[in-house]
Write a protein that holds these residues in place. Structure first.
Motif, PDB file in Angstrom:
ATOM      1  N   UNK A  36      23.559 -33.792  79.607  1.00  0.00           N
ATOM      2  CA  UNK A  36      23.970 -32.920  78.508  1.00  0.00           C
ATOM      3  C   UNK A  36      22.879 -31.870  78.255  1.00  0.00           C
ATOM      4  N   UNK A  37      23.252 -30.692  77.724  1.00  0.00           N
ATOM      5  CA  UNK A  37      24.603 -30.288  77.320  1.00  0.00           C
ATOM      6  C   UNK A  37      25.423 -29.591  78.426  1.00  0.00           C
ATOM      7  N   UNK A  85      29.529 -29.566  78.217  1.00  0.00           N
ATOM      8  CA  UNK A  85      30.237 -28.298  77.972  1.00  0.00           C
ATOM      9  C   UNK A  85      31.126 -27.948  79.161  1.00  0.00           C
ATOM     10  N   UNK A  86      30.635 -28.161  80.373  1.00  0.00           N
ATOM     11  CA  UNK A  86      31.462 -27.897  81.552  1.00  0.00           C
ATOM     12  C   UNK A  86      32.692 -28.800  81.574  1.00  0.00           C
ATOM     13  N   UNK A  87      32.522 -30.049  81.164  1.00  0.00           N
ATOM     14  CA  UNK A  87      33.662 -30.956  81.071  1.00  0.00           C
ATOM     15  C   UNK A  87      34.675 -30.500  80.040  1.00  0.00           C
ATOM     16  N   UNK A 117      25.664 -24.363  72.959  1.00  0.00           N
ATOM     17  CA  UNK A 117      27.057 -24.560  73.360  1.00  0.00           C
ATOM     18  C   UNK A 117      27.700 -23.234  73.751  1.00  0.00           C
ATOM     19  N   UNK A 118      27.557 -22.232  72.896  1.00  0.00           N
ATOM     20  CA  UNK A 118      28.160 -20.920  73.171  1.00  0.00           C
ATOM     21  C   UNK A 118      27.547 -20.279  74.412  1.00  0.00           C
ATOM     22  N   UNK A 119      26.250 -20.486  74.582  1.00  0.00           N
ATOM     23  CA  UNK A 119      25.562 -19.930  75.747  1.00  0.00           C
ATOM     24  C   UNK A 119      26.138 -20.504  77.043  1.00  0.00           C
ATOM     25  N   UNK A 120      26.352 -21.833  77.074  1.00  0.00           N
ATOM     26  CA  UNK A 120      26.900 -22.472  78.278  1.00  0.00           C
ATOM     27  C   UNK A 120      28.344 -22.033  78.528  1.00  0.00           C
ATOM     28  N   UNK A 121      29.108 -21.857  77.471  1.00  0.00           N
ATOM     29  CA  UNK A 121      30.496 -21.414  77.627  1.00  0.00           C
ATOM     30  C   UNK A 121      30.528 -20.007  78.212  1.00  0.00           C
ATOM     31  N   UNK A 122      29.682 -19.132  77.695  1.00  0.00           N
ATOM     32  CA  UNK A 122      29.631 -17.745  78.186  1.00  0.00           C
ATOM     33  C   UNK A 122      29.141 -17.681  79.631  1.00  0.00           C
ATOM     34  N   UNK A 123      28.149 -18.521  79.965  1.00  0.00           N
ATOM     35  CA  UNK A 123      27.627 -18.550  81.335  1.00  0.00           C
ATOM     36  C   UNK A 123      28.695 -18.985  82.329  1.00  0.00           C
ATOM     37  N   UNK A 156      33.615 -36.241  81.646  1.00  0.00           N
ATOM     38  CA  UNK A 156      33.774 -35.703  80.286  1.00  0.00           C
ATOM     39  C   UNK A 156      35.193 -35.160  80.099  1.00  0.00           C
ATOM     40  N   UNK A 157      35.694 -34.476  81.110  1.00  0.00           N
ATOM     41  CA  UNK A 157      37.073 -33.965  81.047  1.00  0.00           C
ATOM     42  C   UNK A 157      38.050 -35.106  80.800  1.00  0.00           C
ATOM     43  N   UNK A 158      37.921 -36.175  81.568  1.00  0.00           N
ATOM     44  CA  UNK A 158      38.852 -37.292  81.436  1.00  0.00           C
ATOM     45  C   UNK A 158      38.662 -38.056  80.139  1.00  0.00           C
ATOM     46  N   UNK A 159      37.457 -38.046  79.602  1.00  0.00           N
ATOM     47  CA  UNK A 159      37.208 -38.647  78.296  1.00  0.00           C
ATOM     48  C   UNK A 159      37.958 -37.871  77.205  1.00  0.00           C
ATOM     49  N   UNK A 160      37.961 -36.565  77.326  1.00  0.00           N
ATOM     50  CA  UNK A 160      38.690 -35.720  76.372  1.00  0.00           C
ATOM     51  C   UNK A 160      40.196 -35.942  76.507  1.00  0.00           C
TER      52      UNK A 160
END
Length: 312
Positions: free
Chosen positions: A13-14, A18-20, A43-49, A288-292
Motif C-alpha cells: 500500500x498505497x 489504489x490500483x486495485x 490517493x489522488x496522486x496515484x489515481x492521476x498517475x 484488492x479488486x476482488x476484495x472490493x
C-alpha cells in the motif's frame, strides 16, 4: 452503494490498493462508489498517475496507519485518524456500506466488535475462507483466526454463519456442514470437538453430516467446515502454500491454481452488523479488486440482514 477501502493497509500500500480500486471501479455501475480512506493527497496522486479521473472516487482523509506489529486495541483507541479507525467510524455512521482492509487483522477484528458490534445472538464473530474442491467450486471454512480458543456452543453458530454465506453469496443450495476432526467417528476428537458434535447434530438450522478429516477437505463431503480459529488458521496457511509450492516447482495445475488467494480477495468477518472484509497482507492489485467485488456482493445480497433474521 459506497464501498469503503483502507488504502494504507497491506505490504504494498498505497500503490497496490489504489490500483486495485481502479481495476474494481471499471466493473461497477454508476451508482456504486469506492470510498478511498487514507492519505487523500497520495490517493489522488496515484489515481492521476494511472491516468484515471480522481472524481470517480470519494476520499476520506485519514493520514495515520496502524502497522502490522501494533497492538490492535491500543492502536484503534490511540489513532483515531488512522485509516482503519476512520473506516470503522464511517461504517458505524452509515456513511459507507462496507469496509475492507489488507492491514492489521487484529485491528480489523477489534474495530468490528467495538464499532458496528456483534449481531445479537452471535457469541463471537468468525473469519471465513474459501476451500477449493477437486471437482468444481469451493467450500467455506471457519473460523480461520478470529477465535483461537472456542467454546463448544460457538461451532454450531459458525456452521449457521457459514451456511448463510454459502447460500446467499455463492448460491450453494442447502449447504452441508462438517466438523473438522481427527476421525469420522463421533467419539473421536479433543474436548472441544467431542462437546461440539452433539450440539451440531441437534441443531435443526444446519445440515450437519458429521466429522470430516483433513484429507476430506477438498472433496465434496461438506460445503461448510467448522473448527476453532487455531486449527482453521493452520489449515489456511498450509493451503495457501500449495499454490506457491507449485510455482516454485515449476508446474501449473488448474486445481492448485485455485489456491491463489488473489482470486478471492479477502475473508469476511461473519457475525457483525456490517460487511467487513480482511485482505491478505501481501495483497496485490488483483486481490484488492476482488476484495472490493466481494464487498459489493455482500451488500447486494443483504447478507447481514439475513444473518440477523437467523439469529433473532
Amino acid at each position: 452503494m459506497k464501498i469503503g477501502l483502507d488504502i494504507l493497509g497491506g505490504d504494498f500500500a498505497p500503490k497496490a490498493t489504489v490500483e486495485g480500486a481502479i481495476l474494481a471501479s471499471k466493473l461497477l455501475s454508476g451508482d456504486q462508489k469506492i470510498v478511498l480512506i487514507g492519505d487523500q493527497d497520495i490517493a489522488k496522486q496515484h489515481v492521476e498517475q494511472a491516468g484515471e479521473d480522481p472524481a470517480f472516487f470519494e476520499y476520506v482523509h485519514a493520514p495515520d496507519n496502524i502497522g502490522m506489529g501494533e497492538h490492535p486495541t491500543k492502536a484503534i483507541a490511540q489513532k483515531p485518524d488512522s485509516s482503519i479507525s476512520r473506516g470503522f467510524q464511517l461504517l458505524k455512521e452509515g456513511a459507507i456500506d462496507s469496509f475492507a482492509s489488507a492491514g492489521n487483522t487484529g485491528a480489523m477484528l477489534v474495530g468490528s466488535v467495538f464499532s458496528v458490534k456483534t449481531i445479537p445472538g452471535v457469541i463471537r464473530p468468525a473469519i471465513a475462507t474459501n476451500v477449493p474442491k477437486i471437482k468444481s467450486g469451493f467450500g467455506i471454512l471457519l473460523d480461520v483466526g478470529a477465535n483461537a480458543d472456542c467454546k463448544p456452543e460457538m461451532l454450531p453458530q459458525f456452521g449457521l454463519l457459514g451456511s448463510l454465506f454459502a447460500e446467499h453469496i455463492y448460491g450453494i443450495q442447502a449447504p452441508t456442514v462438517g466438523l473438522l476432526n481427527i476421525g469420522e467417528e463421533e467419539e473421536k476428537g479433543n474436548m472441544l470437538t467431542l462437546a461440539a458434535h452433539p450440539l451440531l447434530k441437534e441443531n435443526d438450522r444446519i445440515r450437519f453430516i458429521g466429522n470430516i478429516e483433513g484429507r476430506e477437505l477438498f472433496d465434496d463431503k461438506a460445503d461448510v467446515i467448522v473448527c476453532d480459529g487455531f486449527v482453521g488458521n493452520v489449515v489456511l496457511k498450509l493451503a495457501e502454500s500449495f499454490y506457491v509450492l507449485t510455482r516454485k516447482k515449476g508446474f501449473s495445475d488448474a486445481f492448485f491454481d485455485r489456491f491463489n488467494y488473489e482470486q478471492y480477495g479477502g475473508s469476511p468477518i461473519l457475525g457483525v452488523n456490517a460487511p467487513v472484509i480482511i485482505g491478505h497482507g501481501i495483497s496485490s492489485p488483483e486481490a484488492i479488486k476482488n476484495m472490493i467485488l466481494l464487498s459489493k456482493s455482500m451488500i447486494e445480497s443483504n447478507i447481514i440482514e439475513k444473518i440477523k433474521s437467523a439469529f433473532n
